[in-house]
Motif scaffolding. Structure first.
Motif, PDB file in Angstrom:
ATOM      1  N   MET A 139      -4.652 -76.580 -46.422  1.00 13.68           N
ATOM      2  CA  MET A 139      -4.762 -75.330 -47.161  1.00 13.68           C
ATOM      3  C   MET A 139      -4.380 -75.576 -48.617  1.00 13.68           C
ATOM      4  N   MET A 140      -5.176 -75.045 -49.500  1.00 13.88           N
ATOM      5  CA  MET A 140      -4.938 -75.213 -50.936  1.00 13.88           C
ATOM      6  C   MET A 140      -3.758 -74.343 -51.382  1.00 13.88           C
ATOM      7  N   THR A 141      -2.997 -74.865 -52.319  1.00 16.30           N
ATOM      8  CA  THR A 141      -1.876 -74.108 -52.888  1.00 16.30           C
ATOM      9  C   THR A 141      -2.317 -73.439 -54.194  1.00 16.30           C
ATOM     10  N   ALA A 142      -1.511 -72.512 -54.667  1.00 12.14           N
ATOM     11  CA  ALA A 142      -1.792 -71.851 -55.941  1.00 12.14           C
ATOM     12  C   ALA A 142      -1.839 -72.874 -57.073  1.00 12.14           C
ATOM     13  N   SER A 143      -0.952 -73.829 -57.032  1.00 12.60           N
ATOM     14  CA  SER A 143      -0.912 -74.869 -58.059  1.00 12.60           C
ATOM     15  C   SER A 143      -2.191 -75.710 -58.036  1.00 12.60           C
ATOM     16  N   GLU A 144      -2.625 -76.091 -56.852  1.00 12.93           N
ATOM     17  CA  GLU A 144      -3.852 -76.891 -56.727  1.00 12.93           C
ATOM     18  C   GLU A 144      -5.075 -76.118 -57.218  1.00 12.93           C
ATOM     19  N   LEU A 145      -5.135 -74.831 -56.875  1.00 16.20           N
ATOM     20  CA  LEU A 145      -6.265 -74.014 -57.330  1.00 16.20           C
ATOM     21  C   LEU A 145      -6.254 -73.883 -58.851  1.00 16.20           C
ATOM     22  N   ALA A 146      -5.088 -73.602 -59.409  1.00 16.91           N
ATOM     23  CA  ALA A 146      -4.982 -73.461 -60.862  1.00 16.91           C
ATOM     24  C   ALA A 146      -5.345 -74.756 -61.579  1.00 16.91           C
ATOM     25  N   ASP A 147      -4.902 -75.877 -61.039  1.00 14.26           N
ATOM     26  CA  ASP A 147      -5.233 -77.164 -61.645  1.00 14.26           C
ATOM     27  C   ASP A 147      -6.728 -77.458 -61.537  1.00 14.26           C
ATOM     28  N   ALA A 148      -7.330 -77.062 -60.422  1.00  8.41           N
ATOM     29  CA  ALA A 148      -8.750 -77.360 -60.190  1.00  8.41           C
ATOM     30  C   ALA A 148      -9.671 -76.569 -61.117  1.00  8.41           C
ATOM     31  N   ILE A 149      -9.310 -75.311 -61.411  1.00 12.22           N
ATOM     32  CA  ILE A 149     -10.203 -74.508 -62.246  1.00 12.22           C
ATOM     33  C   ILE A 149      -9.692 -74.318 -63.670  1.00 12.22           C
ATOM     34  N   GLY A 150      -8.452 -74.717 -63.909  1.00  9.45           N
ATOM     35  CA  GLY A 150      -7.892 -74.653 -65.248  1.00  9.45           C
ATOM     36  C   GLY A 150      -7.066 -73.408 -65.483  1.00  9.45           C
ATOM     37  N   ARG A 151      -5.807 -73.615 -65.820  1.00  6.97           N
ATOM     38  CA  ARG A 151      -4.900 -72.484 -66.041  1.00  6.97           C
ATOM     39  C   ARG A 151      -5.335 -71.636 -67.234  1.00  6.97           C
ATOM     40  N   LYS A 152      -5.826 -72.278 -68.279  1.00  9.96           N
ATOM     41  CA  LYS A 152      -6.315 -71.519 -69.436  1.00  9.96           C
ATOM     42  C   LYS A 152      -7.538 -70.713 -69.053  1.00  9.96           C
ATOM     43  N   ASN A 153      -8.411 -71.275 -68.231  1.00 13.87           N
ATOM     44  CA  ASN A 153      -9.589 -70.536 -67.775  1.00 13.87           C
ATOM     45  C   ASN A 153      -9.178 -69.288 -66.997  1.00 13.87           C
TER      46      ASN A 153
END
Length: 82
Positions: A1-15
């Protein structure tokens, strides 16, 4: 299961910050908490789709719909139709 951190890193926190119209600190706080606000779901899900990344709804603080609510809703709608 993906974590919030992994999702944010994958799509970009600035995005995420730009799309959700929040500051970068709000995104960082959400990542530290381990979940995103429910109001961000559609925006973040769209970004994830574009990046080809999974966007698990469990990472968002949404009100769960349990079976009791489903039954009550169905009963109310049926009564209203009669």
């Amino acid at each position: 299961m993906m974590t919030a951190s992994e999702l944010a890193d994958a799509i970009g926190r600035k995005n995420i910050a730009d799309a959700a119209r929040v500051g970068p600190t709000a995104v960082s706080n959400a990542v530290v908490r381990g979940w995103f606000p429910a109001t961000w779901f559609i925006v973040v899900s769209n970004l994830a789709d574009r990046a080809g990344v999974e966007c698990p709804p469990d990472l968002f603080k949404m009100v769960p719909l349990d079976n009791t609510q489903n039954v009550n809703y169905a009963d109310e709608n049926q009564e209203a139709r009669q």
